[in-house]
Enzyme design. Sequence first.
Site, PDB file in Angstrom:
ATOM      1  N   HIS B 283       0.837  -1.234   0.164  1.00 35.27           N
ATOM      2  CA  HIS B 283       0.024   0.040  -0.106  1.00 35.27           C
ATOM      3  C   HIS B 283       0.900   1.226  -0.138  1.00 35.27           C
ATOM      4  O   HIS B 283       0.548   2.281  -0.928  1.00 35.27           O
ATOM      5  CB  HIS B 283      -0.902  -0.111   1.371  1.00 35.27           C
ATOM      6  CG  HIS B 283      -2.068   0.991   1.361  1.00 35.27           C
ATOM      7  ND1 HIS B 283      -3.067   1.020   0.995  1.00 35.27           N
ATOM      8  CD2 HIS B 283      -1.611   2.419   1.878  1.00 35.27           C
ATOM      9  CE1 HIS B 283      -3.690   2.366   1.290  1.00 35.27           C
ATOM     10  NE2 HIS B 283      -2.868   3.143   1.630  1.00 35.27           N
ATOM     11  N   GLU B 284       1.896   1.300   0.955  1.00 32.62           N
ATOM     12  CA  GLU B 284       2.512   2.522   1.190  1.00 32.62           C
ATOM     13  C   GLU B 284       3.668   2.586  -0.309  1.00 32.62           C
ATOM     14  O   GLU B 284       3.626   3.695  -0.662  1.00 32.62           O
ATOM     15  CB  GLU B 284       3.588   2.424   2.327  1.00 32.62           C
ATOM     16  CG  GLU B 284       2.747   2.607   3.432  1.00 32.62           C
ATOM     17  CD  GLU B 284       1.948   3.660   3.686  1.00 32.62           C
ATOM     18  OE1 GLU B 284       2.051   4.693   3.179  1.00 32.62           O
ATOM     19  OE2 GLU B 284       0.909   3.277   4.280  1.00 32.62           O
ATOM     20  N   HIS B 287       1.784   4.494  -2.748  1.00 32.76           N
ATOM     21  CA  HIS B 287       1.923   6.115  -2.488  1.00 32.76           C
ATOM     22  C   HIS B 287       2.974   6.399  -2.926  1.00 32.76           C
ATOM     23  O   HIS B 287       3.248   7.463  -3.666  1.00 32.76           O
ATOM     24  CB  HIS B 287       1.694   6.215  -1.001  1.00 32.76           C
ATOM     25  CG  HIS B 287       0.263   6.192  -0.633  1.00 32.76           C
ATOM     26  ND1 HIS B 287      -0.812   7.062  -1.018  1.00 32.76           N
ATOM     27  CD2 HIS B 287      -0.443   5.774   0.617  1.00 32.76           C
ATOM     28  CE1 HIS B 287      -1.896   6.899  -0.487  1.00 32.76           C
ATOM     29  NE2 HIS B 287      -1.640   6.148   0.679  1.00 32.76           N
ATOM     30  N   GLU B 313      -4.875   7.795  -2.684  1.00 33.45           N
ATOM     31  CA  GLU B 313      -5.333   6.618  -2.240  1.00 33.45           C
ATOM     32  C   GLU B 313      -5.414   5.630  -3.359  1.00 33.45           C
ATOM     33  O   GLU B 313      -5.501   4.371  -3.013  1.00 33.45           O
ATOM     34  CB  GLU B 313      -6.498   6.813  -1.333  1.00 33.45           C
ATOM     35  CG  GLU B 313      -6.991   5.718  -0.560  1.00 33.45           C
ATOM     36  CD  GLU B 313      -6.098   5.615   0.791  1.00 33.45           C
ATOM     37  OE1 GLU B 313      -5.117   6.392   0.883  1.00 33.45           O
ATOM     38  OE2 GLU B 313      -6.142   4.390   1.344  1.00 33.45           O
TER      39      GLU B 313
END
Lengths: 522, 522
Positions: B283-284, B287, B313
């Site tokens: 997830h990070e 980003h 997001e």
Amino acid sequence: MAAAAPAEAYAGLKTELEEIASLSGIEGLLHWDQASMMPPGAQELRGKQMAALAGVVHARKTSVKLGELIAACGGAEADAAALGEGACEFDAANVRRAHEDYRRASRVPAEMAKREAELSAAGYAAWMKAREENDWPTFSPILKEWIALVRERCALVWPELPAYDAALSDYERGLTKERLDEIFPPIRDAVSALVSEVYAAAEEKGGPVALGARASVLAGEFDADKQAALSKEVALAMGFDEKFGRLDVSAHPFTGGAGPQDTRMTTRYKSEDLSEGLTGTIHETGHALYEQGRNAKYTGQPVSAAHSMGIHESQSLLWERMVALSPQFSEFLLPKLAASFGSHFDGVTPEQLHASFNLVKRPSLIRVEADELTYPLHVILRYELECGLMDGSIEVDDLPKLWNEKMEAMLGCVPESDSKGVLQDVHWSAGAIGYFPTYLLGAAYACQIFDYARSQLPGLEEELVKGEFSRLREWLRTNVHELGSKFDTADELLIAVTGEPLKPDAFIGYLTTKYRALYGLS
Amino acid sequence: MAAAAPAEAYAGLKTELEEIASLSGIEGLLHWDQASMMPPGAQELRGKQMAALAGVVHARKTSVKLGELIAACGGAEADAAALGEGACEFDAANVRRAHEDYRRASRVPAEMAKREAELSAAGYAAWMKAREENDWPTFSPILKEWIALVRERCALVWPELPAYDAALSDYERGLTKERLDEIFPPIRDAVSALVSEVYAAAEEKGGPVALGARASVLAGEFDADKQAALSKEVALAMGFDEKFGRLDVSAHPFTGGAGPQDTRMTTRYKSEDLSEGLTGTIHETGHALYEQGRNAKYTGQPVSAAHSMGIHESQSLLWERMVALSPQFSEFLLPKLAASFGSHFDGVTPEQLHASFNLVKRPSLIRVEADELTYPLHVILRYELECGLMDGSIEVDDLPKLWNEKMEAMLGCVPESDSKGVLQDVHWSAGAIGYFPTYLLGAAYACQIFDYARSQLPGLEEELVKGEFSRLREWLRTNVHELGSKFDTADELLIAVTGEPLKPDAFIGYLTTKYRALYGLS
């Protein structure tokens, strides 16, 4: 009413100074991050960030508002009684420090600051090239420009001082050439003679008495992680407080960060050499303890900051030399080394470990690689040369020749090239004239302070053998660290700490006794 | 001549914006440092440093000089042709973004900003206490104040917009309630129905088809260092560039730092749960790839920054859900898990791993712990409530009751306490009204973008099975990341990327197909 105005101004001044300190602290953190954490590709961006923040800090440090507040507090003549209820000598000194910093920042016109920045950049490039190509004329024009520019700046900021005194004061508040000429020549003569004797003894006996021809027990192959763990254990035993600091690895060890609440030190470890990482960590821990020991009543105020470069260095060198290079520390350390590195230390005596930590190098050509005994001569050589450059008695073009002559006279060796001689240090390429003396002053302060501490702390040697450092640290905290920048000169600080201004005696005595014993001189 | 003035102003504007970005980047680094490196005792000092720097940045963001430069460039009506030779739509958008940021910063009076800061601090304390003591009335007065204050600020900054649209625009440029009411209700109805079916099937069969009553294969005891090593391997395979970033550990994972040249992400690992650390890192990394993929031609300019919270997001969720939670990724990952964690994965099938990554929780009470399927309902519930609060149709005092009714209606469960219900999230305590929708928008954007990417990248599924992520990453870089903030709304961006504005269809279709298969619904 006459007293009310300064008191009110002083409250405002403290607020402004603390905010400037907060912003400067961020600069310290960015510098630390750059050295230890920053990804390599961020270099260019970091340059822009540092420049933007430096611009902000400079504007605050030279603001009309700040100048008015300082003036309203009395400036260089600040009087504690006028600064409000509860104000004391620290507060008056705080205003004086603010006044000096303001003068230093605000008297340099933007155009001159720009020229200095440009000459630093050009100077670094020229120095790198000159050193790489062993070509003095590539660098000498830069040095000529710097001499002129430093003289010009000194005349603007401290017109009442001789140029070299003004240059010194950027690194060592209140220091003069006159004082250095009372301290350095006796050290030069005594140490130079002692080096000759040590060299002769080493030739005769193969090395220090405890080792003879045997190699240093600190050379070998040592796991870097184990070195780091042991070094950290020692740093924590010395009193480094991880609640208010960090210890990390960087290519060039330093102590920085953002003051007593966030002191960041870095060190490095070489697998083939146990000495550098360990003594380097202890050295940085000495700096860090000075930072962490600042006077908490004046957090964010200039009076709580380090007195000077030389006093900062005295705190690192006190721990590195008076403690880590002592016979007592070798007694403490040997079992720990044996536990960490096993058979390498089988049969090694504390005396051999101590001798290994204190080997005198021959030849001693490079300052940053020099041992404790020959190091002072490297500093004095540079001091004598830069004094001559500043007063015009030495021409830049003659520097390589003079360098080699002084090396021969003091250390009995001549570098094979200018790259390993007059071009070895980066300092002059950045216009840092007056900086070198602080290294030797630090060593001399350290000796005198430690001598006095020992007289006040009976049983200290036995504590060092047991690795108990807390009494010494607390003594230093109370008697040195917390005094911060209270005094106008290091001599005043030394008088407060040891009852006397700096004298060369303690340092000469320390080296003489120690190296005569190590090398078996009669 | 008419065109020359804006061109000159635009050059000055870009310089000023880049310097502001440099200073803001330092704020990002301080935030990262605080979360990952800072010694605990530096907390108070850090607060002062952040406040001092925030003051500096705010002054620059609201300076008269900046306002004049933006106005001279045309402000909200900036025209590319007038901005100088070579200027294009990105430059016009750059001025518009600068204009919006300036308006947002400069229209809030200092007194209001102070009230907001104070209410944030008081709000956080009240929320913590209310949650701990399960006492809504401890928090409700704060929320009432926030509603009034947010309305007031919205009226100052965006007087031409309805209050809730203005609030939304702080997080998702150009978003309106009208658009959300086209997207969210169909999702609510479809997902709520699907959740009921999945719950019924799970009750009947014990769990997803591949697992039945067997526990998740991702629960157990997993060495955190091995998790970190594997997660980093995946992050690097996805294309995270360590030359321009770092991956560290912090209590609350986030991606920050200072933009494309210095992207710092953090994650955490739990020994008992393999899923959180791995999917959290992915997830990070999503980003981080968005940050590292910014348009290099506009470094330091607002047009190169992320379009919005929701689009940011979407980039994390695209990698987390469309990639990591896909059956293809489980095929790729299983041998690596077996290599890292040995016998735990003996006999486990890719289908079982995939089912374990995608277990639907019952009950699903807490948003931050919710699975992919029930998560949208948590967002919509908050959206419906905060809309009512902002338009006055819902009273703060009625919120706990309404919360529980909506939970029952959408998710078939009621929290046992307000602490686990209406008090579970921190957002409203900081006045972040209009923030929640971006979480769900991100998921919906991600689906629509990935659907389109798949249509453009034949063979993508086979690449994912092999852990080859570069074509997808490069496609995203070119088609999403480099567009930055070029567009005035996310719909315009979606049209540029996928040919259509956001529709709920892709998201509903994705969830329906996936969970019907996982739970064996006919």
